[in-house]
Design a protein around this motif. Sequence first.
Motif, PDB file in Angstrom:
ATOM      1  N   UNK A 283       0.835  -1.204   0.000  1.00  0.00           N
ATOM      2  CA  UNK A 283       0.000   0.000   0.000  1.00  0.00           C
ATOM      3  C   UNK A 283       0.871   1.256   0.000  1.00  0.00           C
ATOM      4  N   UNK A 284       0.263   2.355  -0.311  1.00  0.00           N
ATOM      5  CA  UNK A 284       0.974   3.632  -0.223  1.00  0.00           C
ATOM      6  C   UNK A 284       1.071   3.998   1.252  1.00  0.00           C
ATOM      7  N   UNK A 285       2.213   4.521   1.654  1.00  0.00           N
ATOM      8  CA  UNK A 285       2.369   4.849   3.077  1.00  0.00           C
ATOM      9  C   UNK A 285       2.568   6.344   3.324  1.00  0.00           C
ATOM     10  N   UNK A 286       2.791   7.110   2.294  1.00  0.00           N
ATOM     11  CA  UNK A 286       2.999   8.542   2.515  1.00  0.00           C
ATOM     12  C   UNK A 286       3.423   9.244   1.238  1.00  0.00           C
ATOM     13  N   UNK A 287       3.974  10.449   1.413  1.00  0.00           N
ATOM     14  CA  UNK A 287       4.408  11.225   0.244  1.00  0.00           C
ATOM     15  C   UNK A 287       5.779  11.840   0.489  1.00  0.00           C
ATOM     16  N   UNK A 288       6.484  12.049  -0.589  1.00  0.00           N
ATOM     17  CA  UNK A 288       7.742  12.796  -0.528  1.00  0.00           C
ATOM     18  C   UNK A 288       7.449  14.228  -0.947  1.00  0.00           C
ATOM     19  N   UNK A 289       7.984  15.154  -0.153  1.00  0.00           N
ATOM     20  CA  UNK A 289       7.682  16.568  -0.398  1.00  0.00           C
ATOM     21  C   UNK A 289       8.979  17.356  -0.490  1.00  0.00           C
ATOM     22  N   UNK A 290       9.015  18.303  -1.391  1.00  0.00           N
ATOM     23  CA  UNK A 290      10.154  19.226  -1.423  1.00  0.00           C
ATOM     24  C   UNK A 290       9.664  20.564  -0.880  1.00  0.00           C
ATOM     25  N   UNK A 291      10.324  21.034   0.178  1.00  0.00           N
ATOM     26  CA  UNK A 291       9.966  22.336   0.734  1.00  0.00           C
ATOM     27  C   UNK A 291      10.378  23.407  -0.287  1.00  0.00           C
ATOM     28  N   UNK A 292       9.403  24.202  -0.731  1.00  0.00           N
ATOM     29  CA  UNK A 292       9.679  25.149  -1.818  1.00  0.00           C
ATOM     30  C   UNK A 292      10.681  26.221  -1.407  1.00  0.00           C
ATOM     31  N   UNK A 293      10.801  26.497  -0.118  1.00  0.00           N
ATOM     32  CA  UNK A 293      11.736  27.534   0.335  1.00  0.00           C
ATOM     33  C   UNK A 293      13.143  26.988   0.535  1.00  0.00           C
ATOM     34  N   UNK A 294      13.240  25.814   1.182  1.00  0.00           N
ATOM     35  CA  UNK A 294      14.577  25.290   1.516  1.00  0.00           C
ATOM     36  C   UNK A 294      15.065  24.263   0.505  1.00  0.00           C
ATOM     37  N   UNK A 447      13.966  18.932 -16.311  1.00  0.00           N
ATOM     38  CA  UNK A 447      13.504  18.960 -14.927  1.00  0.00           C
ATOM     39  C   UNK A 447      12.990  20.354 -14.575  1.00  0.00           C
ATOM     40  N   UNK A 448      12.112  20.419 -13.579  1.00  0.00           N
ATOM     41  CA  UNK A 448      11.632  21.721 -13.106  1.00  0.00           C
ATOM     42  C   UNK A 448      12.587  22.240 -12.021  1.00  0.00           C
ATOM     43  N   UNK A 449      12.348  23.434 -11.473  1.00  0.00           N
ATOM     44  CA  UNK A 449      13.297  23.984 -10.484  1.00  0.00           C
ATOM     45  C   UNK A 449      13.442  23.118  -9.230  1.00  0.00           C
ATOM     46  N   UNK A 450      12.565  22.141  -9.028  1.00  0.00           N
ATOM     47  CA  UNK A 450      12.678  21.265  -7.846  1.00  0.00           C
ATOM     48  C   UNK A 450      13.317  19.924  -8.188  1.00  0.00           C
ATOM     49  N   UNK A 451      13.775  19.789  -9.422  1.00  0.00           N
ATOM     50  CA  UNK A 451      14.405  18.534  -9.845  1.00  0.00           C
ATOM     51  C   UNK A 451      13.391  17.476 -10.243  1.00  0.00           C
ATOM     52  N   UNK A 452      12.128  17.867 -10.335  1.00  0.00           N
ATOM     53  CA  UNK A 452      11.067  16.927 -10.730  1.00  0.00           C
ATOM     54  C   UNK A 452      10.962  16.956 -12.259  1.00  0.00           C
ATOM     55  N   UNK A 453      10.819  15.770 -12.904  1.00  0.00           N
ATOM     56  CA  UNK A 453      10.686  15.803 -14.373  1.00  0.00           C
ATOM     57  C   UNK A 453       9.545  16.715 -14.807  1.00  0.00           C
ATOM     58  N   UNK A 454       9.776  17.422 -15.898  1.00  0.00           N
ATOM     59  CA  UNK A 454       8.702  18.280 -16.424  1.00  0.00           C
ATOM     60  C   UNK A 454       7.633  17.424 -17.103  1.00  0.00           C
ATOM     61  N   UNK A 455       6.423  17.937 -17.074  1.00  0.00           N
ATOM     62  CA  UNK A 455       5.331  17.235 -17.735  1.00  0.00           C
ATOM     63  C   UNK A 455       5.358  17.571 -19.226  1.00  0.00           C
TER      64      UNK A 455
END
Length: 570
Positions: A283-294, A447-455
Amino acid sequence: MPYFNIDSQKARTYDAIVIGSGISGGWAAKELTEKGLKTLVLERGRDVKHNIDYPTTNMQPWEFPHRERMPLEAVKANPIQSKCYNWKESSAHFFIKDEEQPYVQEKPFDWIRGYQVGGKSLLWARQTQRWSKYDFEGPARDGFAVEWPISYDDIAPWYSHVEKFAGISGNKDGLASLPDGEFLPPHQMTCVEKYFKEKVAQNYKDRHIIIGRAAHITEPQQIHYDQGRAKCQNRTMCERGCPFGGYFSSNSSTIPWAMKTGKMTLRPHSVVHSIIYDEKKQKATGVRVIDANTKEMMEFYAKIIFVNAAALNSNLVLLNSTSSRFPNGLGNDSGTLGKYFAFHNYRARVSGEYEGFLDSTTDGRRPNGSYIPRFRNVFKQETDFLRGYAAGFSANRSSKTDYSGEGEALKHSLHNPTPGNWRVGSHIMGETIPKESNYVALDPNKKDPYGIPQLKISVDYDDNDEKMVKDYLEQMTEMFTMAGFTNIRTSDSKQAPGLDIHEMGGVRMGKDPKTSMLNAYHQLHAAPNVFVTDGASMTSTSTQNPSLTYMAFTARAADWAVKELNRKNL
Ligand SMILES: Cc1cc2nc3c(=O)[nH]c(=O)nc-3n(C[C@H](O)[C@H](O)[C@H](O)COP(=O)(O)OP(=O)(O)OC[C@H]3O[C@@H](n4cnc5c(N)ncnc54)[C@H](O)[C@@H]3O)c2cc1C
Ligand code: SF4
């Protein structure tokens, strides 16, 4: 490192996580917290508090440096957002900046976005119509796209539930193609709109002109006062944020309501990177988040996850949630994730004039217009194209102002414009058919500014859309001519998909896990503690403005999620 600290892990554990705080996320937050779940709402943008963060809401036109028009440099810097009619000096702060949020247009697509608490609920035009049973039956009848796993009867009580709370004005028109709802009093039609309604009723059995159904409080009920909202003052400055809470937004309604339960934690500046899937627990247990400020990556955990990032970003989050169990995106056993993407066709317009009613004019403002419900292929296939279109319609008296002269004479002419003919106008809202070839995917390189692949978006019109545009232009011209309107002009803007701002699909619902992503309660077939209840879940698009349906879907899915949790099924 606090990241691995057990106490810190406990502090980052909730009953439910909601990704996104816009129209659908706000509803998830409200329903889940009301039912007692400790809920974390993750929002990538900044906080926008009702009233406090509406900087332009009471400004007069002359208080804006450019009288609400955006300077040319800003237009050049934002070639996409600037195409939206609501992007102006008084409201541009509720839109993203194009350069900061890149994506790949494999085919032209104008992606309009508001990244803040409240999402696009601050900017929307508030048109809210229910789907009918025929809309849900469309795909089964003509065999395009897959069958919906739910019917109108499943969703009708949830429409009522959200309508009463949000506050929807409308007239009970008794139409099979557009069910009535729990309406507050309707706005008024202008005399020429009423005239057109009569003329159309005399000449066509299946066509109707009605006042728009809109999320405005025309007569507050106790439930609206309890939210701190009051009667709409018809200011028509809604996109600035409304100090009266006169229209429905997450900011004025669902988010503060959820906050009042004491069960919600709202975390702005939290860009969800992906959903964590635990292969042992299946099952899914949570999410990974990038803090937009830090730019720090952190994890949050919960028993259930609601994905409400708006259709395109919900696709992105799932596509980016890979594991050895799901190498092509979370829950993507069917291979349909990102595919069968659809939208609404807003390309065509018809305008004209009416030389009657010259003794009447409009006074004041009205945050609404009239509406022509879909009349093509509703009950059976009748034309050479599939599905159909609804249309907006409005009629207002034109006027001319003489700006020549000076002093007293100029003041007089400014106060006394010369009334002209009535102007009438209509625009199409066409259904598009979800197709495998209309898809979104992760770009392998960018990639976007957070290192996430662009859509990467690869979506286009097809022959069906062209035929529909042609039919709309012909039918509306015929109806305008029949009503005695003159100077009739038709246009096809050929605008790229996207500007309709009704993105849908990619994570569609369906009966068969082999051809769809979600079951009848919006759970991923392959990871049932993940719920997707925004536009991504739409199996087909019909013609209605979609947000009311997202609200009802979300409330229904939240109810089911809590029941399933209590039954220990999740
Ligand atoms: C000018 C305009 C007019 C419109 N008119 C109408 C109308 O009349 N009727 C109608 O039904 N609809 C209308 N719409 C569309 C309507 O606004 C959307 O359908 C609705 O807002 C969708 O709700 P949502 O919750 O899916 O997305 P949104 O309201 O956009 O909320 C999504 C939220 O998720 C956040 N988010 C995105 N990605 C992430 C991430 N990775 N991590 C964390 N948070 C994330 C976003 O910042 C945003 O706050 C209009 C839209 C606009 C802009
Ligand atoms: S029209 Fe109504 S909802 Fe919109 S800003 Fe005015 S008072 Fe508020």
